[in-house]
Design an enzyme around this catalytic site. Sequence first.
Site, PDB file in Angstrom:
ATOM      1  N   GLU A  97       0.835  -1.204   0.000  1.00  0.00           N
ATOM      2  CA  GLU A  97       0.000   0.000   0.000  1.00  0.00           C
ATOM      3  C   GLU A  97       0.865   1.247   0.000  1.00  0.00           C
ATOM      4  O   GLU A  97       2.006   1.232   0.460  1.00  0.00           O
ATOM      5  CB  GLU A  97      -0.874   0.006   1.269  1.00  0.00           C
ATOM      6  CG  GLU A  97      -2.311  -0.376   1.035  1.00  0.00           C
ATOM      7  CD  GLU A  97      -3.126   0.733   0.327  1.00  0.00           C
ATOM      8  OE1 GLU A  97      -2.542   1.637  -0.313  1.00  0.00           O
ATOM      9  OE2 GLU A  97      -4.346   0.680   0.410  1.00  0.00           O
ATOM     10  N   ASP A  98       0.288   2.326  -0.487  1.00  0.00           N
ATOM     11  CA  ASP A  98       0.975   3.612  -0.434  1.00  0.00           C
ATOM     12  C   ASP A  98       0.910   4.220   0.969  1.00  0.00           C
ATOM     13  O   ASP A  98       1.903   4.661   1.515  1.00  0.00           O
ATOM     14  CB  ASP A  98       0.392   4.580  -1.478  1.00  0.00           C
ATOM     15  CG  ASP A  98      -1.147   4.666  -1.447  1.00  0.00           C
ATOM     16  OD1 ASP A  98      -1.784   3.956  -0.631  1.00  0.00           O
ATOM     17  OD2 ASP A  98      -1.699   5.435  -2.240  1.00  0.00           O
ATOM     18  N   ASP A 101      -4.300   5.303   6.408  1.00  0.00           N
ATOM     19  CA  ASP A 101      -4.838   6.517   7.022  1.00  0.00           C
ATOM     20  C   ASP A 101      -5.860   6.076   8.075  1.00  0.00           C
ATOM     21  O   ASP A 101      -5.473   5.671   9.171  1.00  0.00           O
ATOM     22  CB  ASP A 101      -5.444   7.341   5.879  1.00  0.00           C
ATOM     23  CG  ASP A 101      -5.936   8.697   6.284  1.00  0.00           C
ATOM     24  OD1 ASP A 101      -5.394   9.257   7.241  1.00  0.00           O
ATOM     25  OD2 ASP A 101      -6.862   9.225   5.640  1.00  0.00           O
ATOM     26  N   SER A 102      -7.136   6.064   7.742  1.00  0.00           N
ATOM     27  CA  SER A 102      -8.141   5.583   8.712  1.00  0.00           C
ATOM     28  C   SER A 102      -8.016   4.071   8.925  1.00  0.00           C
ATOM     29  O   SER A 102      -8.411   3.551   9.958  1.00  0.00           O
ATOM     30  CB  SER A 102      -9.549   5.917   8.228  1.00  0.00           C
ATOM     31  OG  SER A 102      -9.893   5.119   7.118  1.00  0.00           O
ATOM     32  N   THR A 105      -9.901   1.079   4.378  1.00  0.00           N
ATOM     33  CA  THR A 105      -9.646   0.355   3.130  1.00  0.00           C
ATOM     34  C   THR A 105      -8.909  -0.947   3.419  1.00  0.00           C
ATOM     35  O   THR A 105      -9.276  -2.014   2.931  1.00  0.00           O
ATOM     36  CB  THR A 105      -8.781   1.223   2.177  1.00  0.00           C
ATOM     37  OG1 THR A 105      -9.348   2.519   2.102  1.00  0.00           O
ATOM     38  CG2 THR A 105      -8.692   0.609   0.789  1.00  0.00           C
ATOM     39  N   PHE A 150      -2.036  15.922   4.809  1.00  0.00           N
ATOM     40  CA  PHE A 150      -2.361  15.294   3.523  1.00  0.00           C
ATOM     41  C   PHE A 150      -1.134  15.339   2.628  1.00  0.00           C
ATOM     42  O   PHE A 150      -0.591  16.414   2.346  1.00  0.00           O
ATOM     43  CB  PHE A 150      -3.557  15.990   2.857  1.00  0.00           C
ATOM     44  CG  PHE A 150      -4.122  15.156   1.751  1.00  0.00           C
ATOM     45  CD1 PHE A 150      -4.966  14.084   2.044  1.00  0.00           C
ATOM     46  CD2 PHE A 150      -3.775  15.398   0.428  1.00  0.00           C
ATOM     47  CE1 PHE A 150      -5.467  13.278   1.026  1.00  0.00           C
ATOM     48  CE2 PHE A 150      -4.281  14.596  -0.590  1.00  0.00           C
ATOM     49  CZ  PHE A 150      -5.119  13.535  -0.287  1.00  0.00           C
ATOM     50  N   ARG A 163       0.896  12.568  -8.596  1.00  0.00           N
ATOM     51  CA  ARG A 163       1.402  11.204  -8.409  1.00  0.00           C
ATOM     52  C   ARG A 163       2.859  11.073  -8.867  1.00  0.00           C
ATOM     53  O   ARG A 163       3.611  10.256  -8.361  1.00  0.00           O
ATOM     54  CB  ARG A 163       0.569  10.199  -9.221  1.00  0.00           C
ATOM     55  CG  ARG A 163      -0.837  10.014  -8.715  1.00  0.00           C
ATOM     56  CD  ARG A 163      -1.466   8.806  -9.383  1.00  0.00           C
ATOM     57  NE  ARG A 163      -2.911   8.770  -9.237  1.00  0.00           N
ATOM     58  CZ  ARG A 163      -3.568   8.307  -8.170  1.00  0.00           C
ATOM     59  NH1 ARG A 163      -2.906   7.845  -7.138  1.00  0.00           N
ATOM     60  NH2 ARG A 163      -4.879   8.310  -8.132  1.00  0.00           N
TER      61      ARG A 163
HETATM   62  P1  IMP Z   1      -7.941   4.755   4.533  1.00  0.00           P
HETATM   63  O1  IMP Z   1      -9.049   3.825   4.130  1.00  0.00           O
HETATM   64  O2  IMP Z   1      -8.471   5.988   5.227  1.00  0.00           O
HETATM   65  O3  IMP Z   1      -6.827   4.107   5.321  1.00  0.00           O
HETATM   66  O4  IMP Z   1      -7.371   5.359   3.196  1.00  0.00           O
HETATM   67  C1  IMP Z   1      -6.500   4.694   2.432  1.00  0.00           C
HETATM   68  C2  IMP Z   1      -6.352   5.332   1.075  1.00  0.00           C
HETATM   69  O5  IMP Z   1      -6.683   6.726   1.093  1.00  0.00           O
HETATM   70  C3  IMP Z   1      -4.910   5.295   0.661  1.00  0.00           C
HETATM   71  O6  IMP Z   1      -4.585   4.084   0.036  1.00  0.00           O
HETATM   72  C4  IMP Z   1      -4.804   6.486  -0.251  1.00  0.00           C
HETATM   73  O7  IMP Z   1      -5.198   6.140  -1.550  1.00  0.00           O
HETATM   74  C5  IMP Z   1      -5.776   7.480   0.340  1.00  0.00           C
HETATM   75  N1  IMP Z   1      -5.090   8.444   1.224  1.00  0.00           N
HETATM   76  C6  IMP Z   1      -5.078   8.459   2.575  1.00  0.00           C
HETATM   77  N2  IMP Z   1      -4.335   9.467   3.055  1.00  0.00           N
HETATM   78  C7  IMP Z   1      -3.836  10.101   1.969  1.00  0.00           C
HETATM   79  C8  IMP Z   1      -2.951  11.232   1.808  1.00  0.00           C
HETATM   80  O8  IMP Z   1      -2.440  11.865   2.753  1.00  0.00           O
HETATM   81  N3  IMP Z   1      -2.662  11.569   0.518  1.00  0.00           N
HETATM   82  C9  IMP Z   1      -3.173  10.906  -0.562  1.00  0.00           C
HETATM   83  N4  IMP Z   1      -3.982   9.855  -0.452  1.00  0.00           N
HETATM   84  C10 IMP Z   1      -4.325   9.458   0.799  1.00  0.00           C
HETATM   85 MG    MG Z   2      -4.016   3.457  -1.715  1.00  0.00          MG
END
Ligand code: IMP
Ligand code: MG
Length: 174
Positions: A97-98, A101-102, A105, A150, A163
């Site tokens: 994964e890149d 965050d929460s 996903t 962000f 990107r």
């Molecule tokens: P999560 O479900 O909130 O953990 O979000 C995961 C996805 O949100 C990552 O795989 C990213 O694609 C996107 N994301 C979360 N934080 C960032 C950020 O700071 N910059 C860009 N994309 C983000």
């Molecule tokens: Mg991602």
Amino acid sequence: MSEKVSVLIDENTIDKRVREMGEAISREYAGEELHLICVLKGGVFFMCELAKRITVPVSMDFMAVSSYGAGTESSGRIKIIKDLDEPIEGKNVLLVEDIIDSGKTLSFLMEMLKSRKPKSLRLCTLLDKPDRRVCKVEVNHTGFTIPDSFVVGYGLDYAQKYRNLPYIGVAEIN
Ligand code: IMP
Ligand code: MG
């Protein structure tokens, strides 16, 4: 809306860390084969660079999910846009994964992949923002732990832009 991007992690620092992660992963899977799964599109730059630093035999597959619109908050609704091409049953799977965050996903994806009966399933992320976690996820390899801002670049976008930046930058969105 306009954004100002400032460097958070420069290109050399990322290269060095990705090399270290590749070495650690190669040691962990010594004598085994590894199936890398990339979550498009953000993970693609990281997975390609990481794969070049892994010395055990590697295969790769890609999937695409959507949880965000054009904004910066996870909607919590995760939709599979592109599923894997190959079954993962019996394989050593490393999800690449890149950013976490929460965690919404990732917890969804890990459960879904687990149900397909891989031999092993681990998680590797370039970036982690632990302050933002809502869903618990166990991360096996983390490139950098970063504060709650962000970020863009090295695969990460803001509304599909940035990107291609070779570094990780903080985007101030006005
Ligand atoms: P999560 O479900 O909130 O953990 O979000 C995961 C996805 O949100 C990552 O795989 C990213 O694609 C996107 N994301 C979360 N934080 C960032 C950020 O700071 N910059 C860009 N994309 C983000
Ligand atoms: Mg991602």
